[in-house]
Design an enzyme around this catalytic site. Structure first.
Site, PDB file in Angstrom:
ATOM      1  N   HIS A 101      -9.265   4.144  -1.568  1.00 33.84           N
ATOM      2  CA  HIS A 101      -8.028   3.431  -1.279  1.00 33.84           C
ATOM      3  C   HIS A 101      -7.524   2.729  -2.430  1.00 33.84           C
ATOM      4  O   HIS A 101      -7.380   1.541  -2.462  1.00 33.84           O
ATOM      5  CB  HIS A 101      -7.807   2.609   0.226  1.00 33.84           C
ATOM      6  CG  HIS A 101      -6.283   2.246   0.329  1.00 33.84           C
ATOM      7  ND1 HIS A 101      -5.300   2.893  -0.056  1.00 33.84           N
ATOM      8  CD2 HIS A 101      -5.988   1.294   1.033  1.00 33.84           C
ATOM      9  CE1 HIS A 101      -4.255   1.977   0.362  1.00 33.84           C
ATOM     10  NE2 HIS A 101      -4.770   1.183   1.172  1.00 33.84           N
ATOM     11  N   CYS A 149     -13.354   0.711   7.952  1.00 38.70           N
ATOM     12  CA  CYS A 149     -12.344   0.151   6.901  1.00 38.70           C
ATOM     13  C   CYS A 149     -12.200   1.052   5.702  1.00 38.70           C
ATOM     14  O   CYS A 149     -13.334   1.511   5.164  1.00 38.70           O
ATOM     15  CB  CYS A 149     -12.698  -1.277   6.586  1.00 38.70           C
ATOM     16  SG  CYS A 149     -12.847  -2.355   8.069  1.00 38.70           S
ATOM     17  N   SER A 150     -11.126   1.345   5.040  1.00 37.68           N
ATOM     18  CA  SER A 150     -11.015   1.984   3.732  1.00 37.68           C
ATOM     19  C   SER A 150     -11.755   0.877   2.679  1.00 37.68           C
ATOM     20  O   SER A 150     -11.603  -0.181   2.858  1.00 37.68           O
ATOM     21  CB  SER A 150      -9.544   2.299   3.403  1.00 37.68           C
ATOM     22  OG  SER A 150      -8.800   1.215   3.313  1.00 37.68           O
ATOM     23  N   ILE A 171     -12.663  -0.553  -1.305  1.00 38.41           N
ATOM     24  CA  ILE A 171     -11.911  -1.148  -2.381  1.00 38.41           C
ATOM     25  C   ILE A 171     -12.347  -0.189  -3.636  1.00 38.41           C
ATOM     26  O   ILE A 171     -13.572   0.269  -3.841  1.00 38.41           O
ATOM     27  CB  ILE A 171     -12.639  -2.506  -2.997  1.00 38.41           C
ATOM     28  CG1 ILE A 171     -12.368  -3.411  -1.755  1.00 38.41           C
ATOM     29  CG2 ILE A 171     -12.237  -3.070  -4.208  1.00 38.41           C
ATOM     30  CD1 ILE A 171     -13.309  -4.819  -1.917  1.00 38.41           C
ATOM     31  N   LYS A 178     -10.206   6.414   3.935  1.00 39.76           N
ATOM     32  CA  LYS A 178     -11.829   5.918   4.367  1.00 39.76           C
ATOM     33  C   LYS A 178     -12.652   6.605   3.441  1.00 39.76           C
ATOM     34  O   LYS A 178     -13.659   5.836   2.739  1.00 39.76           O
ATOM     35  CB  LYS A 178     -11.730   6.357   5.967  1.00 39.76           C
ATOM     36  CG  LYS A 178     -13.477   6.159   6.369  1.00 39.76           C
ATOM     37  CD  LYS A 178     -13.545   4.524   6.209  1.00 39.76           C
ATOM     38  CE  LYS A 178     -15.273   4.377   6.325  1.00 39.76           C
ATOM     39  NZ  LYS A 178     -15.626   4.528   4.832  1.00 39.76           N
ATOM     40  N   CYS A 185       0.860  -1.173   0.111  1.00 43.59           N
ATOM     41  CA  CYS A 185       0.074  -0.041   0.021  1.00 43.59           C
ATOM     42  C   CYS A 185       0.828   1.326   0.061  1.00 43.59           C
ATOM     43  O   CYS A 185       0.420   2.541  -0.236  1.00 43.59           O
ATOM     44  CB  CYS A 185      -0.809   0.093   1.128  1.00 43.59           C
ATOM     45  SG  CYS A 185      -1.631  -1.639   1.501  1.00 43.59           S
TER      46      CYS A 185
END
Lengths: 392, 132
Positions: free
Chosen positions: A339, A214-215, A217, A335, A91
């Site tokens: 991402h 969670c970030s 998709i 977020k 990442c």
């Protein structure tokens, strides 16, 4: 008497380009990258032929699109036959591409460089994305045991919350603030505000982290064009990179010295600050790696914006909003902005540049002079920090 | 994604089946599975079969699993400090998740993990159960 000469590195940012982040069904890997590249060239007002080298971050195209050799692709997009390399550090791939670009300029091998990041993630199933991203962890020690990325950060959260008494509601404030900023960012994936209850009542992903910790998709690409100080000054650039720090740690959480901090983040921040000749007190705002809400808590502590174990105070007092004392993630962070893994590091650099240029719109940090970006690969196996300065 | 080759997992069978680790001959640091170079600089290790007893240092329950585990959710994974000093990450099972705490004592058990496709090799390894 001998004077001590202090040379501060200065590499100019002469162009920025970013695609809309989100589920971009109409564009593939190549089109997304081209879109960002052309926008950056347009912003820099230069011809592609003026670029000496290209560095492009990408993590999962080999698995998700069956496409490797991204270096050649990035150059082909612009009809160039110049040196062009794909860079991978999970990442943190975007920041690593940026750092390689800086190194090329500092070494004298290039005068103008394009650093990009691109990720096409929505062509495959959520389970496949989960498997592909787990390649950033330790495949044997973690992946084999069914660990996922939310799972790794949930392990960190469980240790941190027990040690420092961080409350679940306070952790949710990270996502609430990032959505507040995302709602003011036209290229963010999610431009809507949420509440603490939204986070607490959403689907559990890996206890204690819910979907809104969670970030997402995301598809997206971002490009930045750098130039040597001399060339950048000639072109009237306002923003310069004055510090770059990179550090690594073990792939697996179990082999780290502590679960309560990311040593790679701390070491990368210290070396970037040292190179730029600044301390945490000089930072006007930070763009950090909030792949999960708990990751932003670790990030602000690694950057020295809060003492170890005390980050919660920044969130209960709402100091991390764009108009607060220590603005964090004015882009909406991973977020709300989304991402697209390898594009994130370049996006952070673009947000820092926009803030220092005064192009932050409804999320503009007033009087910003120094911005910091903090990008993490894996659960902390790689961390890369850059310092951006406004200079006139 | 590629179909997994049995060889990838076979290499680690002896470590996984016996919960075998390695102890540095110079500084006595212990690791689960092979460690190439000890931070002390030493390259020599002696084998150590862990007792399988340890304590939970961090834990979570995973609700969204990767491909190999997508039909097994929710399941618990923990960071476990083994009594011999090594730290490992492993699944904790045969318990109510709500009953687990940081500090809960656990014990190793030999269990099935997953198979590589319908006709593929079945992979086994070590999971843990709590000792309440």
């Amino acid at each position: 008497m001998r004077m001590k000469r202090v040379d501060i590195m200065k590499v100019g940012v002469i162009g920025i380009g970013i695609t809309k982040f989100g589920e971009i069904w109409e564009q593939g890997l190549r089109e997304l990258l081209l879109d960002a590249q052309l926008r950056a060239l347009n912003d820099a007002k230069i011809d592609a032929k003026q670029i000496d080298s290209l560095f492009t971050g990408n993590m999962i195209a080999g698995l998700a699109s069956g496409q490797l050799h991204i270096g050649a692709m990035a150059a082909e997009n612009l009809n160039l036959n110049k040196p062009s390399v794909r860079v991978e550090g999970a990442c943190a791939s975007g920041s690593l591409a940026l750092r390689q670009g800086i190194a090329a300029i500092e070494s004298g091998s290039a005068d103008i460089v394009m650093a990009s990041g691109v990720e096409k993630m929505t062509d495959i199933s959520t389970e496949q994305v989960t498997t592909a991203l787990m390649g950033a962890g330790d495949e044997e020690l973690e992946g084999f045991n069914g660990l996922t990325f939310p799972g790794l950060y949930a392990l960190l959260a469980s240790a941190y919350m027990k040690e420092y008494g961080l409350k679940r509601e306070v952790l949710a404030e990270v996502s609430v603030k990032n959505h507040f900023h995302g709602a003011r960012n036209p290229y963010a994936q999610y431009q809507s505000e949420i509440t603490v209850d939204t986070v607490l009542n959403s689907t559990m992903v890996a206890d204690p982290l819910t979907l809104f910790d969670c970030s997402p998709i995301t598809d997206g690409a971002a490009s930045i064009i750098l130039a040597s100080e001399k060339t950048a000054k000639k072109m009237g650039a306002e923003v310069y990179i004055t510090g770059s720090g990179l550090a690594t740690d073990t792939l697996s959480l179990a082999r780290r010295k502590s679960l309560l901090r990311l040593d790679a983040g701390i070491n990368a921040a210290q070396s970037a600050y040292k190179q730029a000749g600044i301390t945490a007190k000089d930072v006007s705002f930070a763009e950090v790696h909030d792949c999960f809400s708990i990751a932003e808590i670790y990030a602000v502590e690694a950057l020295g914006l809060a003492k170890q174990g005390e980050a919660a105070q920044l969130y209960t007092s709402k100091q991390t909003y764009f108009d607060g004392k220590k603005p964090v993630n004015t882009s909406g962070g991973l977020k709300a902005c989304g991402h697209p893994v390898a594009a994130t590091g370049i996006k952070q650099a673009i947000e820092a540049t926009m803030q220092l240029r005064g192009e932050g719109g409804k999320r503009q940090v007033k009087g910003a002079t120094t911005g910091v970006t903090y990008n993490v690969g894996g659960s902390g196996g790689t961390a890369c920090v850059h310092v951006f300065k406004k200079m006139k | 994604m590629f179909r997994e080759s049995p060889i990838i997992r076979w290499r680690n069978y002896s470590d996984r089946y016996k919960l075998r680790g390695y102890k540095c001959t110079k500084c006595s640091a212990t690791y689960f599975e092979y460690k190439g170079m000890c931070p002390c600089g030493n390259l020599d290790f002696t084998e150590i079969d862990f007792s399988g007893r340890g304590k939970i240092a961090a834990f979570t329950q995973i609700h969204g699993g990767p491909e190999a585990f997508e039909n097994k959710t929710p399941y618990c994974v923990a960071v476990i400090d083994l009594v011999e000093g090594a730290r490992i990450e492993a699944q904790v099972m045969d318990c109510k998740y709500e009953d687990l705490k940081i500090g809960t004592e656990v014990e190793a058990v030999f269990r099935k993990f997953y198979s590589s496709g319908e006709k593929g090799v079945i992979h086994y390894g070590t999971k843990f159960v709590p000792k309440f």
